[in-house]
Design an enzyme around this catalytic site. Structure first.
Site, PDB file in Angstrom:
ATOM      1  CG  HIS A  42      -1.900   0.997   1.395  1.00 18.50           C
ATOM      2  ND1 HIS A  42      -1.634   2.287   1.797  1.00 18.50           N
ATOM      3  CD2 HIS A  42      -3.238   0.937   1.195  1.00 18.50           C
ATOM      4  CE1 HIS A  42      -2.759   2.973   1.834  1.00 18.50           C
ATOM      5  NE2 HIS A  42      -3.758   2.183   1.471  1.00 18.50           N
TER       6      HIS A  42
ATOM      7  CG  ASP B 167       0.533  -2.300   6.223  1.00 19.59           C
ATOM      8  OD1 ASP B 167      -0.415  -2.379   7.035  1.00 19.59           O
ATOM      9  OD2 ASP B 167       0.461  -1.657   5.153  1.00 19.59           O
TER      10      ASP B 167
ATOM     11  CD  GLN C  27      -6.961  -4.458   3.903  1.00 19.25           C
ATOM     12  OE1 GLN C  27      -7.904  -5.199   4.161  1.00 19.25           O
ATOM     13  NE2 GLN C  27      -7.130  -3.185   3.626  1.00 19.25           N
TER      14      GLN C  27
ATOM     15  CE  LYS D 151      -7.343  -0.183   6.133  1.00 18.47           C
ATOM     16  NZ  LYS D 151      -8.057   0.224   4.930  1.00 18.47           N
TER      17      LYS D 151
ATOM     18  CB  CYS E 244      -3.734   3.407  -1.570  1.00 20.47           C
ATOM     19  SG  CYS E 244      -4.916   4.698  -1.313  1.00 20.47           S
TER      20      CYS E 244
END
Ligand code: PMP
Length: 418
Positions: free
Chosen positions: A135, A212, A215, A238, A376
């Protein structure tokens, strides 16, 4: 009473997506005359009653600044704020709640690490290793650092299914590598990356790893100690919590060595015009009044997820992805982008020469919310030679009938285009 987290939570309830769905008020609405089908969970998830209630109660009754006042409301607000940190420690299975910094979200967490750890440890000619499916939030902060420091960005490539080419890792990791930063789960493709292998390879060369997890956090059961990552970042919005709040997990020994990020109130021990001294982590990195209501809401989101049978949630989401993949594959002209064997519940696709924005607009007219664009992740799109995709992404409240509505809406949209 403030928002409390139970020390030993009750046994998780049996997971039933139908029952869970009823706890999300926003899902009960009609959009453009149709019952809403919300399939944009990778962008942000809807919020359960539990989160809404916790924030509502805080805002109605417990508003005060944290860590400062000695009055009752401030003590209540501080207790709730720190209880959320402890709930998060348990959720991530971190060693200490001192390893958890509340930030604005995944983006701020990565910028924080780049601006502190990065500036301290990365110099001219050093390398930062990213993956091809990042991202922008896990690319641009490192580019800014590279521009300031003279460091170089290197990239682990991926194949045409959207899997990282791990055979390249040996060459890419070298004595100049100062950090590996990569996604746990790709937001554009859904690929779940083999973190264990990558972390082991990096650590065998003494290179720390930032993950990261934006998600992953709503879908994967996490254990940062077992994973042995050095940093893990994500956003509350999220994972069924509010926006404007997120978490930086960092190993305590790393956080302790890092200089402050922003300066201001709450992060100091003492200030004079000559010099200031700073608090220990995590407070050193939480300058100014934080997003108190947001942290309280995030704690409630953790309680919500922790109260569920997470293995059953994961099975449900995997079955849903499987059902959606098979359903969409049967549509002529549709190509799924990202076909790795291990995927999170994200389904990106292109449809003949129909522009993803036009498609998403026609789906919205039928009450189906999906995302269209580059997500993104422009370098990811470039790997596949496309500018954009349409993306359906699932949450724990989605069902096969949502997928059926998506497929029917795609069929209707295609009639318009053909
Ligand atoms: N990383 C990934 C993989 C993401 O999907 C996102 C959000 N789309 C981010 C980082 C940035 O998250 P936020 O905008 O909440 O900071």
């Amino acid at each position: 009473m403030s928002h409390l987290h139970l020390a030993s939570p009750p046994l998780p309830e049996k997971f039933d997506p139908g029952i869970i769905r009823a706890r999300f008020p926003a899902l009960a609405q009609h959009v453009n005359g149709y019952p809403l089908v919300y399939l944009d969970n990778a962008a942000t998830t809807q919020k359960p009653e539990r989160v809404i209630r916790a924030m509502d109660t805080h805002l109605r009754r417990d508003v005060a600044n944290v860590h400062r006042g000695v009055h009752a409301l401030s003590e209540r607000a501080t207790a709730a704020y720190e209880a959320s940190r402890e709930a998060m420690r348990d959720f991530l299975h971190a060693r200490s709640s001192r390893e958890l910094v509340f930030v604005r979200g995944a983006t701020e967490a990565i910028n924080l690490v780049a601006a502190t750890f990065g500036r301290q440890r990365v110099g001219r000619g050093d390398e930062i290793l990213l993956s091809a499916m990042e991202h922008h939030a896990n690319i641009v902060p490192w580019q800014l650092l590279a521009q300031q420091s003279g460091a170089v960005i290197r990239v682990i490539p991926m194949d045409d299914r959207g899997q990282l080419r791990l055979e390249e890792l040996d060459d890419l990791l070298n004595r100049r590598t100062r950090l590996v930063a990569l996604a746990h789960v790709s937001n554009a493709l859904g690929t779940v990356n083999p973190l264990e292998t990558i972390i082991e390879a990096a650590h065998s060369r003494g290179v720390p790893v930032l993950v990261d997890g934006a998600q992953a956090v709503a879908h994967e059961v996490l254990d940062v100690q077992r994973l042995d990552c050095d940093f893990y970042v994500f956003s509350g919005h999220k994972m069924y919590g509010p926006s404007g709040v997120g978490v930086l997990y960092g190993k305590l020994e790393l956080l302790e060595e890092m200089p402050p990020y922003q300066g201001g109130g709450d992060m100091i021990l003492s200030v004079s015009f000559q010099r200031s001294t700073y608090q220990e982590p995590p407070y050193r990195f939480e300058a100014g009044t934080p997003n108190i209501a947001g942290v309280v809401g995030l704690g409630a989101a953790v309680d919500f997820l922790s109260g569920l049978d997470r293995a059953a949630v994961a099975t449900h989401e995997a079955q849903l992805l499987d059902y959606a993949t098979r359903s969409l594959e049967s549509i002529p002209g549709l190509r799924i982008i990202g076909t790795a064997p291990r995927k999170g519940p994200v389904l990106s696709f292109v449809l003949d020469d129909v522009h993803p924005h036009d498609l998403a607009t026609l789906l919205d007219r039928q009450g189906v919310a999906v995302r269209s664009g580059h997500h993104c992740a422009q370098p990811t799109m470039e790997c596949f030679g496309i500018p954009a995709t349409t993306r359906a992404s699932f949450g724990l409240y989605n069902t096969t009938s949502d997928v059926d509505r998506l497929v029917a809406a795609l069929g209707n949209a295609l009639e318009v285009f053909r």
